[in-house]
Scaffold this motif. Sequence first.
Motif, PDB file in Angstrom:
ATOM      1  N   MET A   1       0.847  -1.176   0.000  1.00 25.38           N
ATOM      2  CA  MET A   1       0.000   0.000   0.000  1.00 25.38           C
ATOM      3  C   MET A   1       0.896   1.244   0.000  1.00 25.38           C
ATOM      4  SD  MET A   1      -3.078   0.725   2.554  1.00 25.38           S
ATOM      5  CE  MET A   1      -4.353   1.729   1.938  1.00 25.38           C
ATOM      6  N   ALA A   2       0.569   2.211  -0.821  1.00 23.43           N
ATOM      7  CA  ALA A   2       1.368   3.425  -0.958  1.00 23.43           C
ATOM      8  C   ALA A   2       1.152   4.346   0.238  1.00 23.43           C
ATOM      9  CB  ALA A   2       0.992   4.158  -2.235  1.00 23.43           C
ATOM     10  N   ALA A   3       2.219   5.006   0.636  1.00 18.18           N
ATOM     11  CA  ALA A   3       2.129   5.964   1.744  1.00 18.18           C
ATOM     12  C   ALA A   3       1.387   7.209   1.269  1.00 18.18           C
ATOM     13  CB  ALA A   3       3.518   6.327   2.225  1.00 18.18           C
ATOM     14  N   SER A   4       0.715   7.861   2.182  1.00 17.03           N
ATOM     15  CA  SER A   4      -0.013   9.088   1.851  1.00 17.03           C
ATOM     16  C   SER A   4       0.965  10.178   1.424  1.00 17.03           C
ATOM     17  CB  SER A   4      -0.820   9.557   3.060  1.00 17.03           C
ATOM     18  OG  SER A   4      -1.403  10.806   2.796  1.00 17.03           O
ATOM     19  N   ARG A   5       0.603  10.919   0.421  1.00 13.66           N
ATOM     20  CA  ARG A   5       1.445  12.009  -0.053  1.00 13.66           C
ATOM     21  C   ARG A   5       1.227  13.289   0.749  1.00 13.66           C
ATOM     22  NH1 ARG A   5       1.407  11.916  -6.583  1.00 13.66           N
ATOM     23  NH2 ARG A   5       2.952  10.268  -6.775  1.00 13.66           N
ATOM     24  N   LEU A   6       0.208  13.314   1.550  1.00 12.53           N
ATOM     25  CA  LEU A   6      -0.106  14.508   2.322  1.00 12.53           C
ATOM     26  C   LEU A   6       0.778  14.585   3.555  1.00 12.53           C
ATOM     27  CD1 LEU A   6      -4.010  14.372   2.188  1.00 12.53           C
ATOM     28  CD2 LEU A   6      -2.485  15.758   0.800  1.00 12.53           C
ATOM     29  N   PRO A   7       1.282  15.783   3.848  1.00 12.77           N
ATOM     30  CA  PRO A   7       2.055  15.924   5.084  1.00 12.77           C
ATOM     31  C   PRO A   7       1.160  15.721   6.300  1.00 12.77           C
ATOM     32  CG  PRO A   7       1.867  18.028   3.917  1.00 12.77           C
ATOM     33  CD  PRO A   7       1.206  16.982   3.072  1.00 12.77           C
ATOM     34  N   PRO A   8       1.727  15.378   7.429  1.00 12.09           N
ATOM     35  CA  PRO A   8       0.913  15.085   8.615  1.00 12.09           C
ATOM     36  C   PRO A   8       0.042  16.246   9.081  1.00 12.09           C
ATOM     37  CG  PRO A   8       3.266  14.931   9.110  1.00 12.09           C
ATOM     38  CD  PRO A   8       3.138  15.224   7.657  1.00 12.09           C
ATOM     39  N   ALA A   9       0.448  17.484   8.826  1.00 17.41           N
ATOM     40  CA  ALA A   9      -0.319  18.641   9.296  1.00 17.41           C
ATOM     41  C   ALA A   9      -1.111  19.274   8.154  1.00 17.41           C
ATOM     42  CB  ALA A   9       0.613  19.661   9.917  1.00 17.41           C
ATOM     43  N   THR A  10      -1.766  18.470   7.350  1.00 17.84           N
ATOM     44  CA  THR A  10      -2.542  18.976   6.228  1.00 17.84           C
ATOM     45  C   THR A  10      -3.760  19.749   6.727  1.00 17.84           C
ATOM     46  OG1 THR A  10      -1.877  17.094   4.925  1.00 17.84           O
ATOM     47  CG2 THR A  10      -3.768  18.323   4.134  1.00 17.84           C
TER      48      THR A  10
END
Length: 88
Positions: A1-10
């Motif tokens: 499964m691909a990691a989320s591209r969004l930074p943690p503080a989106t």
Amino acid sequence: MAASRLPPATLTLKQFVRRQQVLLLYRRILQTIRQVPNDSDRKYLKDWAREEFKRNKSATEEDTIRMMITQGNMQLKELEKTLALAKS
């Protein structure tokens, strides 16, 4: 499964829109301040605006941010009126 591209503080959509409103207000205030004819007054107002925005940078309460945007818009209109009177 691909990691989320969004930074943690989106930001949420609502936060993003509020941020855009704040940035637009800040730009409009600085653009209006550039029209002030007196150099020392212009510097004072520019420093004041920067300090106000820095001081409130960490605000997270939605109602507080909305109130500050409203106050900022009122102060901007007041500055625009004052400049218009000074030019006439």
